[in-house]
Write a protein that holds these residues in place. Structure first.
Motif, PDB file in Angstrom:
ATOM      1  N   ILE B 174       0.869  -1.182   0.000  1.00 48.62           N
ATOM      2  CA  ILE B 174       0.000   0.000   0.000  1.00 48.62           C
ATOM      3  C   ILE B 174       0.903   1.227   0.000  1.00 48.62           C
ATOM      4  N   MET B 175       0.685   2.133  -0.942  1.00 46.20           N
ATOM      5  CA  MET B 175       1.491   3.362  -0.983  1.00 46.20           C
ATOM      6  C   MET B 175       0.569   4.553  -0.852  1.00 46.20           C
ATOM      7  N   ASP B 176       0.753   5.303   0.247  1.00 53.92           N
ATOM      8  CA  ASP B 176      -0.104   6.465   0.499  1.00 53.92           C
ATOM      9  C   ASP B 176       0.612   7.722   0.017  1.00 53.92           C
ATOM     10  N   GLU B 177       0.136   8.271  -1.059  1.00 57.68           N
ATOM     11  CA  GLU B 177       0.730   9.461  -1.684  1.00 57.68           C
ATOM     12  C   GLU B 177       2.246   9.414  -1.677  1.00 57.68           C
ATOM     13  N   PRO B 178       2.822   8.415  -2.358  1.00 61.32           N
ATOM     14  CA  PRO B 178       4.278   8.244  -2.283  1.00 61.32           C
ATOM     15  C   PRO B 178       5.042   9.364  -2.978  1.00 61.32           C
ATOM     16  N   THR B 179       4.415  10.074  -3.894  1.00 65.03           N
ATOM     17  CA  THR B 179       5.165  11.061  -4.672  1.00 65.03           C
ATOM     18  C   THR B 179       5.041  12.471  -4.111  1.00 65.03           C
ATOM     19  N   ALA B 180       4.356  12.586  -2.960  1.00 62.97           N
ATOM     20  CA  ALA B 180       4.046  13.920  -2.442  1.00 62.97           C
ATOM     21  C   ALA B 180       5.281  14.809  -2.312  1.00 62.97           C
ATOM     22  N   SER B 181       6.425  14.229  -1.901  1.00 61.62           N
ATOM     23  CA  SER B 181       7.594  15.099  -1.745  1.00 61.62           C
ATOM     24  C   SER B 181       8.768  14.635  -2.608  1.00 61.62           C
ATOM     25  N   LEU B 182       8.463  14.094  -3.780  1.00 63.17           N
ATOM     26  CA  LEU B 182       9.536  13.653  -4.668  1.00 63.17           C
ATOM     27  C   LEU B 182       9.684  14.600  -5.854  1.00 63.17           C
ATOM     28  N   THR B 183      10.900  14.634  -6.402  1.00 61.09           N
ATOM     29  CA  THR B 183      11.114  15.413  -7.617  1.00 61.09           C
ATOM     30  C   THR B 183      10.686  14.573  -8.815  1.00 61.09           C
ATOM     31  N   LYS B 184      10.612  15.247  -9.974  1.00 61.29           N
ATOM     32  CA  LYS B 184      10.168  14.581 -11.195  1.00 61.29           C
ATOM     33  C   LYS B 184      11.008  13.330 -11.483  1.00 61.29           C
ATOM     34  N   ARG B 185      12.327  13.457 -11.347  1.00 65.72           N
ATOM     35  CA  ARG B 185      13.210  12.334 -11.657  1.00 65.72           C
ATOM     36  C   ARG B 185      13.023  11.187 -10.676  1.00 65.72           C
ATOM     37  N   GLU B 186      12.881  11.549  -9.406  1.00 60.90           N
ATOM     38  CA  GLU B 186      12.688  10.515  -8.390  1.00 60.90           C
ATOM     39  C   GLU B 186      11.389   9.759  -8.629  1.00 60.90           C
ATOM     40  N   ILE B 187      10.390  10.500  -9.108  1.00 63.19           N
ATOM     41  CA  ILE B 187       9.114   9.850  -9.406  1.00 63.19           C
ATOM     42  C   ILE B 187       9.295   8.800 -10.495  1.00 63.19           C
ATOM     43  N   ASP B 188      10.083   9.162 -11.525  1.00 60.72           N
ATOM     44  CA  ASP B 188      10.320   8.200 -12.606  1.00 60.72           C
ATOM     45  C   ASP B 188      10.965   6.923 -12.073  1.00 60.72           C
ATOM     46  N   VAL B 189      11.933   7.099 -11.183  1.00 58.97           N
ATOM     47  CA  VAL B 189      12.607   5.940 -10.599  1.00 58.97           C
ATOM     48  C   VAL B 189      11.598   5.095  -9.830  1.00 58.97           C
ATOM     49  N   LEU B 190      10.773   5.761  -9.045  1.00 58.30           N
ATOM     50  CA  LEU B 190       9.767   5.050  -8.253  1.00 58.30           C
ATOM     51  C   LEU B 190       8.817   4.269  -9.169  1.00 58.30           C
ATOM     52  N   PHE B 191       8.410   4.915 -10.253  1.00 61.53           N
ATOM     53  CA  PHE B 191       7.475   4.243 -11.156  1.00 61.53           C
ATOM     54  C   PHE B 191       8.098   3.006 -11.804  1.00 61.53           C
ATOM     55  N   ASP B 192       9.391   3.106 -12.139  1.00 59.14           N
ATOM     56  CA  ASP B 192      10.091   1.935 -12.666  1.00 59.14           C
ATOM     57  C   ASP B 192      10.003   0.777 -11.684  1.00 59.14           C
ATOM     58  N   LEU B 193      10.222   1.144 -10.427  1.00 56.57           N
ATOM     59  CA  LEU B 193      10.214   0.149  -9.364  1.00 56.57           C
ATOM     60  C   LEU B 193       8.826  -0.475  -9.225  1.00 56.57           C
ATOM     61  N   ILE B 194       7.820   0.376  -9.277  1.00 59.59           N
ATOM     62  CA  ILE B 194       6.445  -0.117  -9.163  1.00 59.59           C
ATOM     63  C   ILE B 194       6.146  -1.076 -10.316  1.00 59.59           C
ATOM     64  N   ARG B 195       6.612  -0.709 -11.511  1.00 54.61           N
ATOM     65  CA  ARG B 195       6.361  -1.592 -12.665  1.00 54.61           C
ATOM     66  C   ARG B 195       7.054  -2.934 -12.476  1.00 54.61           C
ATOM     67  N   ARG B 196       8.269  -2.909 -11.900  1.00 52.56           N
ATOM     68  CA  ARG B 196       8.994  -4.143 -11.662  1.00 52.56           C
ATOM     69  C   ARG B 196       8.238  -5.016 -10.644  1.00 52.56           C
ATOM     70  N   MET B 197       7.738  -4.383  -9.585  1.00 54.89           N
ATOM     71  CA  MET B 197       6.989  -5.141  -8.573  1.00 54.89           C
ATOM     72  C   MET B 197       5.731  -5.731  -9.199  1.00 54.89           C
ATOM     73  N   ARG B 198       5.101  -4.939 -10.059  1.00 59.06           N
ATOM     74  CA  ARG B 198       3.889  -5.398 -10.725  1.00 59.06           C
ATOM     75  C   ARG B 198       4.189  -6.631 -11.578  1.00 59.06           C
ATOM     76  N   ALA B 199       5.319  -6.594 -12.271  1.00 54.39           N
ATOM     77  CA  ALA B 199       5.705  -7.716 -13.126  1.00 54.39           C
ATOM     78  C   ALA B 199       5.912  -8.987 -12.319  1.00 54.39           C
ATOM     79  N   GLU B 200       6.291  -8.820 -11.060  1.00 55.39           N
ATOM     80  CA  GLU B 200       6.499  -9.991 -10.214  1.00 55.39           C
ATOM     81  C   GLU B 200       5.211 -10.488  -9.568  1.00 55.39           C
TER      82      GLU B 200
END
Lengths: 348, 503
Positions: B174-200
């Motif tokens: 469960i991720m509660d507003e995970p991007t609230a204090s992230l920069t644009k680039r950090e968000i991209d990294v996070l999304f990559d990670l989320i996609r990887r978790m989804r693939a698993e």
């Protein structure tokens, strides 16, 4: 009796049966009220009074020489000075803060008043006024540091307390000033109705502050600020001013206590008061039902708290037990009060 | 069809009163009969206004609070979660918006907090660092497990939380507003990670207010409103205005009273007010006897605007004119004396002092009017309280009852009563009917109309579109810290128009 009194109206009314015809109904209601925990509530709202009465009864029954007029006089004399100090501490605790410098203000006020009276030959009223101004200034420092420098009260007053302790030692050059002038001693030693004037001074201060806290705009704002600083500020309560003023009051009253202490023992000494006195005063306030988390506090109850712990001290003396037991008892009382408070909060 | 990882059915959570007991009899509930499914390998987005019940639903799934009714299945098995630890052991990881890490410990110690690998009763530090490094590597995170958490950025700390979740072999994150204090680039990294978790095959619940992100990362979305499920749809049908409609729109099924009349003199004028350095200047006017609505999404700056006017918040330039005077820099106390009032959306910490009585709360903002030379008159105070309790029909045993023991609607009437005692000229209402029952709502709407009828200017923030449109004479719609549109009441002012201006 400021805060709880409002609710007492209800419970008090049910005890007294008015007209005869109503009495039966009132008695039935009374029984139901006791069964429903009404009695517990009544005790709950007047903890300080019940603790005081219980101690008086227990001590009278089990401690030899307790129930004597001259012993009562001793307790009153010993309570007068902490009773003045506890008023200020109660106000600080009501904001959710604490003033650990209280006892060191007492020491500084003692040595400074001795120098003024003995070395500089100042007349008594001038000494009294100067000491009050000194206390006010020290309290403003405490208040401004906690309010505007954002230092937690616990640390800020611990720091200023040690600064004052050091200053008092420097000012006194390590010596005690004895044999103070008679007109200075008269401030607290003038006999009135068989008691020293210090007792009546304490009573007068208590009445003034009881009214201030329970009947005025200032008192209501203090209570609101203690319960919810944010909501109070957004309702127009001058939060910063309230927070600074309680420390000013506290140190002023502590300075007055220091002066009266000096008068009582006829010696000005920098070690007077100190951490032990601060702790005694905090214990008394807590026994008087003051909350360490803010909002709840009453001058009358805190003074009952002073009388209660002074009765405990008196009994320890009369029983010939070591004075150090009194210190241990104080610590236990504070812990117990906080634990009980937490338990009742959890139940609520 | 795959079996869902999580299946929640009929989940209900009551509002709890001041006495700690649930209030079952009101028609307001934090959650009512909510169904929610999460499938393996999906990102399920949860959207709704503040207070819609998103967090409560997730806190139930995370084992932090129990539901009052309904059932929860994890991987097909019915479970009763004892606490957050229990939930974690059953494979549910909750990554909170405020991260829960110990700043003074290093990365590895945080990952294995409370269950450090042991060898012969002693902590096996070598094993712990080795396994931490593996976990971080699997997340392709370039992070030294020996680094103290205090030295990490928010994004890196989030990585540590995710590594921790992975170390529990969590199937649900469960991720509660995970991007609230992230920069644009950090968000991209996070999304990559989320996609990887989804693939698993991990299921992810993603709470967010940001529509672009939802479209980028989500697979399905669920909308909650007032504790009820509005609907669950595939992301392909996600269309901002229709989602706002689902979040805020209601059918207009009540009549709003409108007896007040607008007078020409302005009470409040904002000229070029900037809420923050980067937001556009705002011009706004409220006239005597006028109800001005302030619409917009959560975070569009509505509350900030009200607080700036009320002196409870700093702003970046511009002018506030109240009753013809410039009041920049005035304190709330001074503004209250001048007749300004602000009813906060946060009743419990900004509106009321819950452990004080109704009488004391009602008089708090106007103590001078019940006092003489600083001394309070108990008599005057009691008369005032009795009058208001009757006038606002506050349901209470007596004026001495503590406000903490009142229902939400009655509490709100107390706050309103407090401001009425100050004889306001401008009344700012922030979500005046949030979380209160239908009956009390209608009463407050009627009161707002009456207060405006007495010549008071009203600025009302509301996320409820029918309320906003039904009561207001004019509506400003805010977007990203500025005013996006000003709409006059009439046939032009429709829920569709307001929604269109919000995005």
């Amino acid at each position: 009796m400021s805060a709880p009194v409002t609710e007492n109206v209800q419970s008090g009314g049910q005890g007294e049966g008015g007209e005869p015809s109503v009495q039966a109904a009132a008695a039935g209601k009374g029984r139901a009220w006791i069964a429903s925990g009404g009695l517990l509530n009544l005790v709950g709202r007047n903890v300080a009074l019940f603790i005081f009465l219980a101690l008086v009864i227990l001590a009278s029954l089990f401690v030899e020489n307790f129930a004597a007029l001259d012993n009562a006089e001793v307790i009153l004399k010993q309570s007068a000075i902490p009773a003045i100090a506890v008023i200020g501490m109660t106000m600080v605790l009501m904001t959710g803060g604490i003033d650990l410098s209280l006892g060191y203000v007492v020491g500084l006020a003692s040595i400074v008043s001795g120098i003024m009276a003995n070395t500089w030959f100042w007349p008594a009223p001038a000494v009294l006024a100067s000491i009050l101004v000194l206390g006010l200034a020290l309290g403003l420092c405490n208040g401004l540091i906690t309010q505007f420098m954002r230092v937690p009260a616990f640390i800020a007053t611990l720091g200023t307390g040690y600064v004052l302790y050091g200053l008092a030692q420097i000012v006194s050059q390590g010596s005690i000033i004895n044999r103070l002038p008679r007109n200075f001693l008269a401030i607290g030693r003038t006999p009135m109705f068989g008691l020293p004037s210090a007792v009546f001074l304490a009573l007068a201060v208590a009445v003034v502050f009881h009214v201030l806290i329970s009947r005025t705009i200032f008192g209501r704002r203090l209570k609101a600020f203690g319960f919810g600083a944010r909501a109070a500020a957004l309702s127009g309560v001058p939060a910063a001013w309230i927070n600074v003023s309680v420390y000013a009051f506290c140190s002023t009253l502590a300075a007055l206590s220091g002066l009266l202490f000096t008068v009582r023992v006829n010696a000005a000494q920098p070690n007077m008061g100190g951490g032990a006195f601060t702790f005694e005063v905090v214990t008394a306030a807590i026994v008087g039902g003051t909350s360490l988390f803010g909002g709840v506090g009453s001058v009358a109850n805190s003074i009952l708290g002073v009388l209660s712990i002074k009765i405990i001290e008196n009994c320890i003396n009369l029983l010939g037990v070591s004075y150090h037991l009194y210190l241990a008892v104080q610590g236990a009382i504070i812990l117990l009060a906080i634990i009980l408070g937490n338990l009742t909060n959890r139940r609520a | 069809m795959l079996e869902p990882l999580v299946s929640m059915r009929g989940v209900t959570k009551f509002i709890y009163g001041g006495d700690g007991r649930p209030l079952r009899n009101t028609d307001v509930k934090i959650l009512e009969d909510v169904d929610f499914d999460l499938f393996p390998g999906e990102v399920h987005v949860l959207v709704g206004e503040n207070g819609a019940g998103k967090s409560t639903l997730m806190r139930i799934l995370g084992g932090i609070i129990p539901p009052d009714r309904g059932e929860l299945k994890i991987a097909g098995a019915r479970v009763n979660l004892a606490d957050a630890r229990d939930a974690r052991e059953k494979g549910v990881a909750f990554i909170h918006q405020e991260l829960n890490l110990c700043a003074n410990l290093d990365v590895a110690h945080n990952i294995f907090l409370g269950r450090e690998p042991r060898r012969r009763g002693l902590k096996d530090a070598g094993e712990m660092y080795r396994r931490s490094a593996e976990l971080l590597k699997a997340l392709s995170a370039d992070l030294d497990p020996r680094l103290p958490v205090a030295r990490l950025s928010t994004a890196q700390q989030q990585l540590v939380e995710i590594a921790k979740a992975m170390s529990f072999r969590s199937r649900v994150v469960i991720m509660d507003e995970p991007t609230a204090s992230l920069t644009k680039r950090e968000i991209d990294v996070l999304f990559d990670l989320i996609r990887r978790m989804r693939a698993e095959g991990i299921g992810i619940v993603y709470i967010s207010h940001r529509f672009e992100e939802i479209l980028t990362i989500g697979d399905r979305f669920t909308v909650l409103r007032d504790g009820r499920l509005v609907g669950t749809r595939p992301i392909q049908s996600f269309e901002p205005s229709s989602v706002i409609w689902m979040m805020a729109g209601r059918s207009i099924d009540e009549m709003y009273p409108r007896t007040h009349a607008v007078e020409p003199e302005p009470v409040l004028e904002l000229r070029g007010l900037r809420l923050a350095a980067h937001t556009p200047p705002i011009d706004l006017v409220v006239r005597r006897g006028e109800v001005v609505g302030l619409g917009g999404l959560v975070g569009s700056g509505r509350t900030e605007l009200a607080k700036s006017v009320f002196g409870a918040r700093r702003f970046h330039g511009g002018e506030v004119r109240y009753l013809g005077r410039k009041t920049n820099g005035w304190s709330p106390a001074r503004l209250i004396r001048a007749g300004m009032a602000y009813l906060s959306e946060d009743r419990k910490t900004e509106g009321l002092i819950p452990p004080m009585s109704i009488r004391e709360n009602l008089s708090l903002a106007s103590l001078r009017s019940v006092a003489k030379l600083g001394f309070l008159s108990r008599d005057k105070e009691e008369r005032q309280a009795a009058k208001l309790i009757q006038q606002l029909s506050i349901a209470a045993r007596s004026s001495e009852q503590l406000v903490s023991t009142l229902s939400g609607g009655n509490q709100q009437k107390c706050v309103l009563g407090k401001w009425l005692c100050t004889a306001p000229r401008l009344l700012m209402l922030d979500e005046p009917t949030r979380g209160i029952d239908v009956g009390a709502k209608a009463q407050i709407h009627k009161l707002i109309d009456q207060i405006a009828g007495a010549g008071v200017g009203i600025l009302m923030i509301s996320s409820e579109l029918p309320e906003l449109i039904g009561i207001s004479d004019r509506v400003y719609v805010m977007r990203e810290g500025g005013v996006a549109a000003e709409l006059e009441a009439g046939p032009e002012l429709t829920q569709e128009r307001v929604v269109a201006c919000m995005v």
